[in-house]
Enzyme design. Sequence first.
Site, short mmCIF file in Angstrom:
data_model
loop_
_atom_site.label_atom_id
_atom_site.label_comp_id
_atom_site.label_asym_id
_atom_site.label_seq_id
_atom_site.Cartn_x
_atom_site.Cartn_y
_atom_site.Cartn_z
N ARG A 115 -2.74 10.65 6.08
CA ARG A 115 -2.84 9.25 6.52
C ARG A 115 -2.31 8.31 5.45
O ARG A 115 -2.53 8.52 4.27
CB ARG A 115 -4.31 8.91 6.79
CG ARG A 115 -4.56 7.44 6.96
CD ARG A 115 -5.98 7.15 7.38
NE ARG A 115 -6.95 7.19 6.32
CZ ARG A 115 -7.23 6.17 5.50
NH1 ARG A 115 -6.55 5.02 5.59
NH2 ARG A 115 -8.17 6.28 4.58
N GLN B 259 -7.88 14.39 3.30
CA GLN B 259 -7.15 13.58 2.32
C GLN B 259 -7.89 13.44 0.99
O GLN B 259 -9.07 13.15 0.97
CB GLN B 259 -6.94 12.18 2.89
CG GLN B 259 -6.28 11.23 1.91
CD GLN B 259 -5.66 10.04 2.62
OE1 GLN B 259 -6.35 9.07 2.91
NE2 GLN B 259 -4.40 10.12 2.92
N HIS C 204 -7.88 11.10 -2.15
CA HIS C 204 -7.39 9.80 -2.60
C HIS C 204 -7.09 9.90 -4.09
O HIS C 204 -7.86 10.52 -4.83
CB HIS C 204 -8.48 8.74 -2.33
CG HIS C 204 -8.02 7.33 -2.47
ND1 HIS C 204 -7.67 6.79 -3.69
CD2 HIS C 204 -7.84 6.35 -1.56
CE1 HIS C 204 -7.31 5.53 -3.51
NE2 HIS C 204 -7.40 5.24 -2.21
N ARG D 297 -0.53 9.18 -0.47
CA ARG D 297 -1.66 9.72 -1.24
C ARG D 297 -1.54 11.21 -1.54
O ARG D 297 -1.94 11.65 -2.62
CB ARG D 297 -2.95 9.46 -0.47
CG ARG D 297 -3.27 8.01 -0.46
CD ARG D 297 -4.46 7.69 0.40
NE ARG D 297 -4.72 6.26 0.30
CZ ARG D 297 -5.65 5.63 1.00
NH1 ARG D 297 -6.40 6.29 1.87
NH2 ARG D 297 -5.82 4.34 0.86
N HIS E 84 -11.55 12.11 0.41
CA HIS E 84 -11.66 10.76 0.93
C HIS E 84 -11.71 10.67 2.45
O HIS E 84 -12.56 10.00 2.99
CB HIS E 84 -10.50 9.94 0.39
CG HIS E 84 -10.49 8.51 0.81
ND1 HIS E 84 -11.53 7.65 0.51
CD2 HIS E 84 -9.60 7.78 1.51
CE1 HIS E 84 -11.26 6.45 1.01
NE2 HIS E 84 -10.10 6.51 1.64
N LEU F 85 -14.71 4.80 -4.96
CA LEU F 85 -13.29 4.54 -4.74
C LEU F 85 -12.79 3.36 -5.57
O LEU F 85 -13.40 2.30 -5.58
CB LEU F 85 -13.04 4.24 -3.26
CG LEU F 85 -11.56 4.02 -2.93
CD1 LEU F 85 -10.80 5.34 -2.96
CD2 LEU F 85 -11.40 3.37 -1.58
N PHE G 165 0.86 -1.19 0.00
CA PHE G 165 0.00 0.00 0.00
C PHE G 165 0.89 1.23 0.00
O PHE G 165 2.06 1.17 0.40
CB PHE G 165 -0.91 -0.02 1.24
CG PHE G 165 -2.38 -0.17 0.92
CD1 PHE G 165 -2.85 -1.29 0.24
CD2 PHE G 165 -3.30 0.80 1.30
CE1 PHE G 165 -4.20 -1.43 -0.06
CE2 PHE G 165 -4.65 0.67 1.01
CZ PHE G 165 -5.11 -0.44 0.33
N GLU H 247 -6.70 1.64 -3.36
CA GLU H 247 -5.25 1.71 -3.54
C GLU H 247 -4.68 0.32 -3.80
O GLU H 247 -3.60 0.16 -4.36
CB GLU H 247 -4.64 2.29 -2.25
CG GLU H 247 -3.19 2.66 -2.37
CD GLU H 247 -2.82 3.67 -1.29
OE1 GLU H 247 -3.41 4.77 -1.26
OE2 GLU H 247 -1.96 3.35 -0.47
#
Length: 571
Positions: A384, A234, A236, A280, A349, A246, A120, A249
Site C-alpha cells: 500500500r 506492510q 513501515h 514503503r 504496520h 509510528l 508521501f 511518513e
Amino acid sequence: MEQASHDVLILGTGLAGLRAAVEICIRSRGQADVALVSKVQVMRSHSVCAEGGTGAVMRPEEGDSFELHAWDTVKGSDFLADQDVVDRFVEKSPDEIRLLEHWGVPWSRREDGRIMQRPFGGHSFPRACMAADKTGFFEMQGLYDNLQRYSNVKCYQECFATSLILNGGRFAGLALYDAPSGEFVVLRGRALLIASGGLGNLYGFTTYSQTVTGDGQAIAFRAGLPLEDLEFLQFHPTGLVPSGILMTEGCRGEGGYLRNNKGERFMERYAPKMMELAPRDIVSRAEMTELLEGRGFPGPDGLDYIHLDLTHLGAERINKRLPLIREVCMKFLGIDPITQPIPIRPVAHYSMGGIEADIDGRTRIENIWAAGEVACHSLHGANRLGCNSTAECLVWGGITGAEIAKYLANGAGFSEVPAALARDEESRLFHDLLQQSGEESPARIRRELRTLMDRHAGIYRNGASMREGLERIAELKRRFRKIGIQDRSRVYNSNLMQALETENMLDLAEALLTSAVAREESRGAHARTDFPKRDDEKFLGHTMAYYTGGKPRLEYKPVTITKWKPVERKY
Ligand SMILES: Cc1cc2nc3c(=O)[nH]c(=O)nc-3n(C[C@H](O)[C@H](O)[C@H](O)COP(=O)(O)OP(=O)(O)OC[C@H]3O[C@@H](n4cnc5c(N)ncnc54)[C@H](O)[C@@H]3O)c2cc1C
C-alpha cells in the site's frame, strides 16, 4: 442471553464504520436503525492514531490527475492491485476530502487558503491532505460529531464480537460479550458491515494499538469467508525504537532524511530518484539491509536502529506540521527532533490483505459487506502507498453505506437466529473458555506468537523459516487448548477478551504464513530470500485462504488488469 434487532449492524467504529453509518443515515433520511459495535469506546478506535494524511487528487490544474494517482497506486502495489478498483478509488477520494471539509475537519491550509497537501512515499505528486500530524483524530471527530444529528443510531461500546451467526447461508446475528454488563448478547440485523480494522498486533514490534488483533478477519474466516492476500503485511520504515510508535511518513514528506551510522543518506543506493520517498516496501528493505550489513546503531533488545533526521527542517516547520511527532519524541525518549535525530527501524504496520470484498464491498455472503483495513478490495495489492488507507476507509465506508441503504430500501428481511447456535456460543464463552483452569497462560502464548511472527514472517522471509513458524504456531494452538483464565468474573473481564483475541490471532497467523509459504516469489511487501524475483507467470493472482478447522485451504483468483501490464518497478 439478551437479544436486540437493528436494520444494520456495523462492526467497528473507525473511519470506515463511522463513514458508512453517516452514509446510511443520509440515504435513509435518518430512518434506518443503525447499531454501531465497538470493543472500545468509539473515539478509541485505531483510526484516531492516523497521522500523516489522506490521499486524493485535489489539484488537476497544478499537474495532478486521476491517471497519475492510479498509476502510482498500481505500480506501488507491484501490479497486484485490481485496476478497476484503483480507478474507482482515485475518482472518489477527492469528494471524501470535500465532504469532510463540510463536516468540520480543520484541514491544514496553504497560504492561498486551499487545503495543504504534502508529499508521501511512492506518490509522484503531493497528495496527502492533512490536519497537521493528527489527521485521523480530526477525521474521526468530524464523522462522530456528524452522527450525533441522528437519533436512530445506537452505540454498543465496549462490546466484543465473538462470532457471526448464519442461517441458510445468510447473516442472521452477531454474538457479543457486553463487557460493562457481563452479558452475552445477540444482535440481529438485516445487514452487517464488518469494519473492524487491521491485525497489527500479530507482530511484537508494531505501530498498532493493543486492541488491533484482527478479530473481524478471524470471525469471518471461521464463518466461511475467504481471506485474500494475507501474506502481504506492510512494514513501515519509521517505527520509534523501542516502542514501535509510528513516526509518520509525513516526516519524510516534509523533507526528513534517513541516515546510517556513517551519516550517509543511504537511500541513494536503493532508490536514487525518489530517495526517502520511495514506497514503503523498498525503504523498509533498504533499512533492513543497512542494519544487517552493520551500518545501523546498536539498540535495546536487539532493536538496532537507523536515524530519521529532521534537524535541518527548522523549529517552525516541525512545530507547525509535525507537532505530535515532536511531542512523542520528547515524552517517550527525552529527545527533541529539532536538534536531535530520531532512532527508528522498520515496524509492522498495515495488512494489505483481509476479507475478500468486491468493488462494492460485498462479501460472498449476500447480506455482509466489509470496508476499511479489515477488507481486501484489492486496492493495495502487494504494497500500500502511504495515505491511501484512510482514503480507502472513507471511500468504501461511503460505498458500502450506500449499498447497504439500497439493500435495506429493497425490503430485505431478518433471518432467524438459530437458538441452538446462540446457546452454543454462549456456552463456549462462559463455560468452555471462562471456566478453563489449565496451566497455560493466554498472555504468554500471545507474547510468544508475536515474537515468532517478528522472526518468521518479517521483512525478509524464506520457506524453511516460515515452515518452522507454522510448526510453532501449531504447537501454540495445542497449548491454547490448555489455558487457564484467572479472572472468573463476568463484568469487564479483560482476561476473557484477551484470550478471545489470542485465539483469533493464532488462526490469522496460521493463514498468513500458509499463504506466504505458498507464494514462491517476491512481490511488494512479500520478500523471499529463496525466491527473490517476481514471478508473473505463476503468481500474478490473489491468494484466497479458506478456513477448514485444520490447515487453511488455498485458492487463487486472477488480478483485474485494465490498462497497465506489469513492468519492473524502479524509483
Ligand atoms: C499509528 C498509525 C498511523 C497511521 N497513519 C495513517 C495515515 O496518516 N494515513 C493513512 O492513510 N493511513 C494511516 N494509518 C492506517 C489507517 O489509520 C488504518 O488503516 C485505518 O484507520 C483503519 O481504520 P478502520 O476503520 O478500518 O479500523 P479501526 O480504526 O482500526 O477501527 C476498528 C474498529 O473495530 C472495532 N473492533 C475490532 N474488533 C472488534 C471486536 N471483536 N468486537 C467489537 N469491535 C471490534 C474496534 O473497537 C474499532 O472500533 C495509520 C495507522 C496507524 C496504526
